[in-house]
Structures are given as C-alpha cells and as structure tokens.
Design an enzyme around this catalytic site. Structure first.
Site, PDB file in Angstrom:
ATOM      1  N   GLU A 165     -77.448 -13.001 -27.280  1.00  0.00           N
ATOM      2  CA  GLU A 165     -78.487 -12.575 -28.231  1.00  0.00           C
ATOM      3  C   GLU A 165     -78.069 -11.397 -29.111  1.00  0.00           C
ATOM      4  O   GLU A 165     -78.778 -10.382 -29.219  1.00  0.00           O
ATOM      5  CB  GLU A 165     -79.798 -12.276 -27.492  1.00  0.00           C
ATOM      6  CG  GLU A 165     -80.383 -13.529 -26.870  1.00  0.00           C
ATOM      7  CD  GLU A 165     -81.832 -13.414 -26.428  1.00  0.00           C
ATOM      8  OE1 GLU A 165     -82.357 -12.298 -26.382  1.00  0.00           O
ATOM      9  OE2 GLU A 165     -82.443 -14.465 -26.138  1.00  0.00           O
ATOM     10  N   GLU A 370     -80.898 -20.418 -22.275  1.00  0.00           N
ATOM     11  CA  GLU A 370     -82.124 -19.821 -21.733  1.00  0.00           C
ATOM     12  C   GLU A 370     -83.334 -20.553 -22.291  1.00  0.00           C
ATOM     13  O   GLU A 370     -83.344 -20.925 -23.472  1.00  0.00           O
ATOM     14  CB  GLU A 370     -82.277 -18.339 -22.123  1.00  0.00           C
ATOM     15  CG  GLU A 370     -81.359 -17.402 -21.392  1.00  0.00           C
ATOM     16  CD  GLU A 370     -81.614 -15.936 -21.725  1.00  0.00           C
ATOM     17  OE1 GLU A 370     -82.782 -15.560 -21.983  1.00  0.00           O
ATOM     18  OE2 GLU A 370     -80.634 -15.183 -21.723  1.00  0.00           O
TER      19      GLU A 370
HETATM   20  C1  BG6 Z   1     -83.912 -13.171 -23.467  1.00  0.00           C
HETATM   21  C2  BG6 Z   1     -82.898 -12.316 -22.768  1.00  0.00           C
HETATM   22  O1  BG6 Z   1     -84.176 -12.590 -24.687  1.00  0.00           O
HETATM   23  O2  BG6 Z   1     -85.179 -13.262 -22.932  1.00  0.00           O
HETATM   24  C3  BG6 Z   1     -83.159 -12.085 -21.289  1.00  0.00           C
HETATM   25  O3  BG6 Z   1     -81.590 -12.815 -22.960  1.00  0.00           O
HETATM   26  C4  BG6 Z   1     -84.641 -11.857 -21.063  1.00  0.00           C
HETATM   27  O4  BG6 Z   1     -82.362 -11.016 -20.847  1.00  0.00           O
HETATM   28  C5  BG6 Z   1     -85.392 -13.097 -21.542  1.00  0.00           C
HETATM   29  O5  BG6 Z   1     -84.988 -11.548 -19.759  1.00  0.00           O
HETATM   30  C6  BG6 Z   1     -86.886 -13.022 -21.310  1.00  0.00           C
HETATM   31  O6  BG6 Z   1     -87.411 -11.874 -21.922  1.00  0.00           O
HETATM   32  P1  BG6 Z   1     -88.269 -10.827 -21.104  1.00  0.00           P
HETATM   33  O7  BG6 Z   1     -88.505  -9.697 -22.040  1.00  0.00           O
HETATM   34  O8  BG6 Z   1     -89.515 -11.517 -20.699  1.00  0.00           O
HETATM   35  O9  BG6 Z   1     -87.443 -10.419 -19.926  1.00  0.00           O
END
Ligand code: BG6
Length: 470
Positions: A165, A370
């Site tokens: 990211e 993700e």
């Molecule tokens: C992504 C990141 O943006 O979103 C992760 O790569 C992150 O590190 C995930 O945990 C979910 O976001 P959040 O803020 O709910 O942890």
C-alpha cells in the site's frame, strides 16, 4: 452480461490468507530486533499498541499448524525489516532472520506457498531518523535488506511483494507514521518518498530476477474502482482523476515504468513533482513485475469538487482518514451500498469491477493480497465464535472473484485479511478480521489461545472444493 456457465477457479488457485509482521508478531524488542516506526505507536486509552499483538513470534509453529488445518495453499505475511536489520541497513540480526527461516520451513513442510511482503508500514526507526524514504540512502538500505532476504530465503520463497500500500502511505500518511513523531512530512516530501519507493521496488525486482529467475515479484497497492456520484460529466472527470491519482499511478509506474499522465499533471499543478536522479527513468522502465498484488476493501464514490472549502471531510466514524481534496474531488454517498459497523463500504461487485479494470490495463496475473471484514467478534461461553457476517462478506466477494475469472481476469489467488485476529492499524484489537480468534482484548492478554471461528470451517470447505461450493 449473463453467463451460461461460470469458469471454475483454476487448478492450483492460491487460496490463502494474509497478515503483516507488526500486526501479529509481538516480540517488539526481543532477540535483537531494532525499533520500527510502529513501535512508537501510542494509541488512545483502551486501544492496544503493537508490542505483543497476537504473539505470533512465540506461537508460530502452532499457527502454521492451524493454517494447514484450514487447508491454506498460500500464506501472505510480511517480514519485519528492523527484525532482520535492526538499524535498517548494515548488520544482520541472525536471530531475527532465523525466525523467518523457521516460518518458511514450516510453511513449505505443510505445502503452503509463502508469499512474502518486504515492507508493510514498519520502517526501521533508524532510517526514519535519517529522513526515511525521502532520503535516497533508504533505497540503498532496502536493496541491501532485499539482497539478504533473497540470498537466505530465496530458495524457498517464490512469491515476493515489494511494498504494501505505497499509495496509502502517501494519501493517508498515518498508516506509517504514529502520532508520536509529531507533524507528518508535507505532501511534497511524501511524493518524493513515493518516488524513492518506486526506484527501490524497481531495483529489487531486477535483483530478484537476476538471482532467482524462477521467482515472481510484484507490488501490493490498495486498488479500488472509483465511481462518479452521477453521470454528470464533471463527476465522471472527478472520478477519473481520483482513480488515476489514487490507484493507476502506482501500477503505471510499477508496470510501464512511467508516471500516469493525469496524476503527473496533478502533481505539476500542486507543485508536488518528485525529483528524478539520473538513471531513474531508465531503471523504472527496465523493471517488470510478474504479477500484481491487489488489496481491495471498498470502492469510493466521488463528485466534482466545489472548491469552496468543504471538499475535504473525515470518513464517517473514522477521524483518522480524511476523504476528498479541496478543488480536486469530494467524497459522495452511494445509496446502492451498505457499510460495515466500522463505516467501511461493502461492495463485492466493486471488487469485480476493480479486477476487470486492473486486468484490462496491465494484462498481468493478479493475486488478491487483502480483502476482509473487520468486526467485533464475540467469544461465546462454550468457546465458539460465530461470525456469519464474515462468511457472508467473503462468500459474496468470492462469487464476484469467480465472475471476474469468467470475465477473463487472470486471478491466481485470493488471500483474505486476515489469517488470525491481529491489531488493526488504528482500531486496536476490538476490530477483528481473522478466521482464527485470538483470546485477548485491548488491555488484557488473557490466554492468547487460538480458536477457529465458524468462518474457519466454512473457508476450509471452500478450499477443499476449490471454490465449487461457496
Ligand atoms: C490495509 C493494510 O490497508 O488494511 C492492513 O494493509 C490493515 O495493514 C488493513 O490492517 C485493514 O485496515 P484496519 O485499519 O482496519 O486495520
């Protein structure tokens, strides 16, 4: 388009799951690990920091055992730079490297393909003190670190991701910078950091190809289709602008080796263009990623800016994230979509749209690195965790992944976020994403016992049937 028949998930599809080092490992100061920016995180009262996290560092064999029980074909994790090189550059911390060596051995022994991210928000503190990514010395440090990883782990890791990211670190710098550092760098500095990250990623892409021609490497930006709020041509232009600035630029540089022209014009207009060192342009064109990691959570809907001081506002329920940019675009509501309890848009069809756009633009294999639902799960008195909302979320996204495959997208795998519960970037341990519940809360580490949720059994069946039964 209505299809008569959907294409099945291909043989060898990488059904996986993701985590990142600082969000699961804990052991923040053990076995010679150096500090990273994330170790400075001082969350508000009632929200945990990253010091213990899910204590994966001490539970690793048991955790991989659970991955095997889940039937994972791939595990996407990140390597903590400051665990391997405490100062970010120079001496290697053998004990830290040994952890990843053991992790990779365990994965391989269980037939789980390791997918390693080299940098996921946790910049070594020593490098930060010397200017961080804005200092070109960090490019050299990253290359030294990469060389160690490729030499020591490259015989077993065949899927690498350079930087997680990168676009979010520019647009939402608090994903990398904790409040404790004070003011985040200005935007000119952030775009220079981003340029240096492009250069570093290109260098290590070429390095891997020379050292391990059988290995694959790519970026892992957060990519999402941007919708115009209406079919008013001005809204369409705003959406196109924002998609180019937020998303395409990061893949255009990685794949084509040049900045996206619409993004570049924006940088010129705002006085944000980065400096190129001699040789950067040639280097960027020379590096060719083998596949693209895509982190997908939610689409955004935008309208034309009004340029009256109201274009930028906090995301609903999340003061950390500002949406909209004065004079560029403003965030708009989308009445067709629902939101999670944390205010994140839920848009499975938007994932199909996103994958189609990425496939059309770049023609490369895509790995979803993700995608997942953060929710407040409850551990029942009988030791079970019922998360039907997560099953529903993932099922709807898997269905769209299959439609995207049928549309012609070369989707090679899907790694939901996250394998196990972990510390969210800003919302602590209350916001859980895992297939595996970890018995702890914000303040109390309790037993740290691992408990498969209902979604674990469901996902295991999905994997067993290679997605034929969702
Ligand atoms: C992504 C990141 O943006 O979103 C992760 O790569 C992150 O590190 C995930 O945990 C979910 O976001 P959040 O803020 O709910 O942890």
């Amino acid at each position: 388009m209505f299809y008569q028949k959907l294409k099945p998930f291909p043989k060898g599809f990488l059904w996986g799951a993701s985590t990142s080092a600082y969000q699961v490992e804990g052991a923040w100061n053990e076995d010679g690990k150096g500090m990273s920016l994330q170790d400075l995180h001082e969350p508000p009262a009632g929200v945990t920091d990253f010091k213990v996290a899910s204590d994966h560092y001490h539970h690793m064999p048991e955790d991989v055992e659970l991955m095997a029980k889940l039937g994972l074909k791939a595990y996407r994790f990140s390597i903590s730079w400051s665990r391997v090189m405490p100062a970010g550059s120079g001496a290697v911390n053998e004990a830290g490297l040994a952890f990843y060596d053991r992790l990779v051995d365990e994965l391989v022994a269980h037939d789980i393909t390791p997918v390693a991210t080299m940098f996921h928000f946790d910049l070594p503190l020593e490098l930060h003190k010397q200017g961080g990514w804005a200092n070109r010395a960090t490019i050299e440090a990253f290359c030294l670190y990469a060389q160690v990883l490729f030499e020591r782990l490259g015989d077993r890791i065949k899927y690498w991701l350079t930087i997680n990211e990168q676009n979010c670190m520019v647009i939402h710098p608090n994903s990398m910078y904790p409040k404790a550092i004070g003011e985040v760098p200005d935007r000119k500095n952030l775009y220079q950091q981003s340029h240096n990250m492009f250069v570093a990623a290109a260098r290590v892409t070429n390095m891997l190809h020379e050292m391990w021609p059988d290995a694959k490497i790519g970026p892992a930006p957060n990519i999402t289709a941007i919708y115009p709020a209406t079919c008013a041509p001005e809204d369409v232009i705003a959406a196109d602008n924002w998609e180019s600035i937020r998303c395409w630029n990061y893949l255009d540089v990685a794949v084509f080796g040049r900045y996206n022209p619409i993004c570049w014009a924006y940088l010129e207009e705002k006085g944000l263009t980065p400096e190129f060192a001699p040789g950067d342009a040639e280097l960027l064109t020379s590096a060719k990623p083998d596949y693209l990691g895509v982190n997908y959570y939610a689409t955004a809907t935008v309208a034309a800016a009004r340029n009256d001081g109201t274009d930028c506002a906090a995301r609903e329920g999340d003061q950390q994230v500002m949406l909209g940019e004065e004079g560029v675009y403003r965030s708009a509501a989308n009445e067709h979509l629902t939101k999670s309890e944390y205010g994140w848009i839920i848009d499975p069809v938007g994932m199909r749209t996103t994958l189609r756009r990425v496939a059309s633009r770049y023609g490369l294999p895509i790995l979803i690195t993700e995608n997942g639902l953060g929710a407040k799960d409850t551990l029942e008195a009988d030791g079970s965790v019922h998360d039907p909302y997560r099953i529903d979320y993932l099922r709807r996204h898997f269905e769209q992944a299959q439609l995207a495959l049928t549309d012609g997208v070369d989707l090679i795998g899907y790694c939901p976020w996250s394998f196990m519960d972990l510390v969210s970037t800003h919302q602590g341990y209350g916001k859980r994403y895992g297939f595996v519940y970890v018995d702890r809360d914000e303040d109390d580490l309790r037993t740290l016992r691992r408990i498969p949720k209902d979604s674990f059994a469901w996902y295991r069946h999905v994997i067993e049937t290679n997605g034929a039964e969702l």
